[in-house]
Motif scaffolding. Structure first.
Motif, PDB file in Angstrom:
ATOM      1  N   ASP A  75      50.894  21.465 105.567  1.00  0.00           N
ATOM      2  CA  ASP A  75      51.923  22.351 106.120  1.00  0.00           C
ATOM      3  C   ASP A  75      53.029  22.678 105.133  1.00  0.00           C
ATOM      4  N   GLY A  76      53.040  22.031 103.959  1.00  0.00           N
ATOM      5  CA  GLY A  76      54.038  22.355 102.947  1.00  0.00           C
ATOM      6  C   GLY A  76      55.412  21.783 103.202  1.00  0.00           C
ATOM      7  N   GLU A  77      55.571  20.917 104.212  1.00  0.00           N
ATOM      8  CA  GLU A  77      56.880  20.346 104.529  1.00  0.00           C
ATOM      9  C   GLU A  77      56.767  18.873 104.879  1.00  0.00           C
ATOM     10  N   PHE A  78      57.844  18.130 104.630  1.00  0.00           N
ATOM     11  CA  PHE A  78      57.926  16.735 105.042  1.00  0.00           C
ATOM     12  C   PHE A  78      58.171  16.665 106.553  1.00  0.00           C
ATOM     13  N   ASN A  79      57.684  15.607 107.177  1.00  0.00           N
ATOM     14  CA  ASN A  79      57.978  15.386 108.588  1.00  0.00           C
ATOM     15  C   ASN A  79      58.090  13.889 108.868  1.00  0.00           C
ATOM     16  N   VAL A  80      58.817  13.546 109.941  1.00  0.00           N
ATOM     17  CA  VAL A  80      59.059  12.154 110.325  1.00  0.00           C
ATOM     18  C   VAL A  80      58.736  11.996 111.805  1.00  0.00           C
ATOM     19  N   ALA A  81      57.997  10.919 112.150  1.00  0.00           N
ATOM     20  CA  ALA A  81      57.592  10.707 113.543  1.00  0.00           C
ATOM     21  C   ALA A  81      57.782   9.243 113.943  1.00  0.00           C
ATOM     22  N   PRO A  82      58.871   8.907 114.649  1.00  0.00           N
ATOM     23  CA  PRO A  82      59.015   7.553 115.209  1.00  0.00           C
ATOM     24  C   PRO A  82      58.143   7.415 116.452  1.00  0.00           C
TER      25      PRO A  82
END
Length: 199
Positions: free
Chosen positions: A68-75
């Motif tokens: 997706d070309g982007e960083f992501n964070v998932a708690p």
């Protein structure tokens, strides 16, 4: 978790007549960490965090994308149950994925059953995995992009997996996935491998 992915074949409506396309490569890398909150009488509760690294190809040169070309964070949170002395377990985990500004956030879930052999070094696992978008409104990301990490993507996948634990806390797994339903996702098969370490 380092994902090595291959998707083939997929029918993508890029033209009035759907085209069959094939792509392969390294997808986005997910780094996961979990902290044990409870482990008593066969029950486990743990908190987790996923960091998505945009290592996959996010360009639509073939109509299919692997990142997706982007960083992501998932708690998230995991609930598990061991059936010892039977070498089997069941678990449910869910997470809320904060994606980049060009994407809608997502709710992620997994339901997993596993059975161990060879003194619990080898596991055969059946996983039901899915994601649901928190928005039905298209955002900045192109809704016409198809692949593993597009915007407003939803699916439920059935994933059989084999996992082996080596010495020193290291392990590896191989899996095969196919979706039972989906939205903004290419229809096809995903083969994946991962390497992990337990602390």
């Amino acid at each position: 978790t380092f994902k090595f992915l291959s998707v083939s074949p997929s029918q993508v409506p890029l033209a009035p007549t759907p085209a069959k396309l094939t792509t392969s490569g390294i997808g986005d890398i997910d780094i996961r960490a979990r902290y044990n909150l409870l482990n008593e009488e066969g029950y486990v509760v743990s908190a987790g965090m996923l960091l998505g690294i945009p290592s996959g190809d996010s360009k639509k040169t073939s109509g299919l994308i692997l990142g997706d070309g982007e960083f992501n964070v998932a708690p998230g949170l995991l609930l598990g149950r061991s059936f010892y002395p039977i070498p089997a377990y069941a678990s449910v985990d869910f997470a809320y994925d904060f994606r980049g500004s060009a994407f809608s956030n997502e709710f992620l879930y997994n339901i997993e059953f596993g059975y161990g052999l060879l003194e619990s070094k080898l596991y055969f696992i059946l996983l039901l995995s899915g994601k649901e978008s928190t928005s039905s409104v298209p955002s900045k990301a192109a809704a016409s992009a198809y692949g593993l990490s597009t915007n407003n993507q939803e699916f439920t996948a059935i994933i059989p997996k084999a996992l082996y634990k080596f010495s020193g806390g290291w392990g590896a797994s191989l899996s095969f996935a196919t979706a039972t339903h989906g939205r903004n996702i290419a229809g096809g098969f995903v083969f994946a491998g991962s390497v992990f370490h337990e602390f």
